[in-house]
Design a protein around this motif. Structure first.
Motif, PDB file in Angstrom:
ATOM      1  N   LEU A  78       5.720   6.837 -28.281  1.00  0.00           N
ATOM      2  CA  LEU A  78       5.501   5.401 -28.406  1.00  0.00           C
ATOM      3  C   LEU A  78       6.697   4.747 -29.085  1.00  0.00           C
ATOM      4  CD1 LEU A  78       3.293   3.142 -28.026  1.00  0.00           C
ATOM      5  CD2 LEU A  78       2.642   3.595 -30.393  1.00  0.00           C
ATOM      6  N   ASP A  79       7.294   3.782 -28.402  1.00  0.00           N
ATOM      7  CA  ASP A  79       8.444   3.055 -28.949  1.00  0.00           C
ATOM      8  C   ASP A  79       8.122   1.568 -28.926  1.00  0.00           C
ATOM      9  OD1 ASP A  79      10.819   1.979 -29.738  1.00  0.00           O
ATOM     10  OD2 ASP A  79      12.040   2.918 -28.178  1.00  0.00           O
ATOM     11  N   LEU A  80       7.746   1.019 -30.074  1.00  0.00           N
ATOM     12  CA  LEU A  80       7.346  -0.382 -30.166  1.00  0.00           C
ATOM     13  C   LEU A  80       8.508  -1.343 -29.951  1.00  0.00           C
ATOM     14  CD1 LEU A  80       4.990  -0.028 -33.228  1.00  0.00           C
ATOM     15  CD2 LEU A  80       4.274  -0.585 -30.902  1.00  0.00           C
ATOM     16  N   ALA A  81       9.728  -0.840 -30.033  1.00  0.00           N
ATOM     17  CA  ALA A  81      10.893  -1.690 -29.806  1.00  0.00           C
ATOM     18  C   ALA A  81      11.210  -1.833 -28.323  1.00  0.00           C
ATOM     19  CB  ALA A  81      12.105  -1.132 -30.541  1.00  0.00           C
ATOM     20  N   ASP A  82      10.513  -1.104 -27.470  1.00  0.00           N
ATOM     21  CA  ASP A  82      10.701  -1.169 -26.022  1.00  0.00           C
ATOM     22  C   ASP A  82       9.382  -1.615 -25.395  1.00  0.00           C
ATOM     23  OD1 ASP A  82      11.255  -0.880 -23.357  1.00  0.00           O
ATOM     24  OD2 ASP A  82      11.644   1.276 -23.428  1.00  0.00           O
ATOM     25  N   LEU A  83       9.198  -2.918 -25.259  1.00  0.00           N
ATOM     26  CA  LEU A  83       7.914  -3.464 -24.838  1.00  0.00           C
ATOM     27  C   LEU A  83       7.512  -3.007 -23.433  1.00  0.00           C
ATOM     28  CD1 LEU A  83       8.185  -7.133 -26.193  1.00  0.00           C
ATOM     29  CD2 LEU A  83       7.402  -5.060 -27.360  1.00  0.00           C
ATOM     30  N   SER A  84       8.484  -2.785 -22.567  1.00  0.00           N
ATOM     31  CA  SER A  84       8.166  -2.395 -21.191  1.00  0.00           C
ATOM     32  C   SER A  84       7.590  -0.983 -21.095  1.00  0.00           C
ATOM     33  CB  SER A  84       9.416  -2.496 -20.314  1.00  0.00           C
ATOM     34  OG  SER A  84      10.405  -1.567 -20.734  1.00  0.00           O
ATOM     35  N   SER A  85       7.721  -0.195 -22.165  1.00  0.00           N
ATOM     36  CA  SER A  85       7.252   1.197 -22.141  1.00  0.00           C
ATOM     37  C   SER A  85       5.819   1.358 -22.626  1.00  0.00           C
ATOM     38  CB  SER A  85       8.161   2.067 -23.012  1.00  0.00           C
ATOM     39  OG  SER A  85       7.977   1.756 -24.398  1.00  0.00           O
TER      40      SER A  85
END
Length: 316
Positions: A78-85
């Motif tokens: 989970l990467d909250l800085a990459d909204l598309s993911s």
């Protein structure tokens, strides 16, 4: 003292069982998120650590298993800085329900320069607030499918002294790291309270609760190598401050209670008992600047535009 506290005593060391329940903690591989995961794992629940770093998540899960016999923990990339993911990440959970999500992950920068996420948002506001705001729409059906789903937003004591600049939410004109961090946490907390108001408005069974850790220092935190190591010297130097603040293990207590206590209600704020800085968790009075309806509406609209989300965040 809250009515909840008067009715019975909450024991942070003897938590109620939660077998069969599933909890997701963003940033569960370190700090307060790690200790929330460790404490919740001891209840028999399945605990999912949301983390962008698989190696750190593996180390955290190994540590939890070494301290909690039979712990059922897993990792979610989970990467909250990459909204598309975010949608792909939540889809990979492959669950039919989710009992609680703890919005704990956060970035805190101490020095310039101003940094941005891959989506072009200021890093602290983009990760701490926008990432969680955008994430909400994807586990919404899973939370609604649980008997009593909860979203617990972990704010900060620093947010009490901040005010949002709605004309410069991302500190593009005036970037001061500590202030930008405090405002990003204030945005999170405003969102948590406004989310509960909107959930009540659509008759949702999901609750939104806000918690904060008070003053939580590494020097007062128990060692959990390799996740965290406190040397004897650091602990000794930290002892005087222990009169006012606490370690990150205790800093996790308000969020854990917000997840587990059946008497917790949506829209509440939970924090440490002693001056809001240390001690066992209690329900606090919510500062008025965190629930201003006009500010909340403008923040919600701006966040939705920046993150390109469903206006209802998946709750109808």
């Amino acid at each position: 003292m809250s009515s909840v506290s008067r009715r019975r005593t909450w024991n942070v060391h003897r938590l109620p069982p939660a077998e069969g329940r599933i909890f997701l903690i963003t940033g569960g591989n370190a700090g307060i998120g790690y200790f929330a995961a460790e404490q919740l794992a001891a209840t028999g629940a399945v605990v999912v650590l949301g983390s962008r770093d698989a190696a750190k998540a593996d180390a955290a899960m190994a540590s939890i298993r070494s301290h909690v016999a039979g712990a059922n923990v897993r990792h979610l990339q989970l990467d909250l800085a990459d909204l598309s993911s975010l949608k792909t990440a939540v889809d990979s959970l492959d669950l039919d329900h989710l009992d609680a999500v703890v919005y704990n992950a956060g970035v805190a920068l101490d020095d310039p320069p101003r940094r941005e996420t891959e989506d072009g948002h200021e890093l602290m506001f983009g990760t701490n607030h926008l990432g969680h705001f955008a994430l909400t729409q994807w586990p919404a059906p899973l939370l609604s499918a649980a008997p009593a789903g909860r979203i617990v937003t972990v704010g900060s004591f620093a947010a009490r002294s901040e005010r949002l600049d709605l004309g410069d939410l991302q500190s593009a004109r005036d970037y001061r790291p500590k202030r930008t961090y405090g405002r990003s946490k204030l945005a999170q907390m405003c969102f948590g309270f406004e989310l509960d108001r909107r959930l009540r408005g659509v008759g949702s069974t999901v609750l939104s609760v806000v918690a904060h850790p008070g003053g939580a220092l590494d020097s007062l935190t128990p060692s959990r190598p390799p996740v965290h190591v406190t040397t004897p010297g650091e602990r000794l130097r930290g002892l005087p401050t222990g009169l006012l603040v606490q370690g990150k293990d205790a800093g996790a207590w308000p969020a854990v209670r917000a997840v587990l206590d059946p008497e917790v209600r949506g829209g509440q704020l939970w924090g440490p008992r002693v001056f809001g800085l240390r001690g066992t968790p209690r329900c606090e009075t919510v500062p008025s600047h965190m629930t201003d309806p006009a500010v909340a509406a403008r923040l919600w609209a701006a966040s939705g535009e920046l993150a390109d989300t469903d206006p209802h965040l998946g709750f109808r």
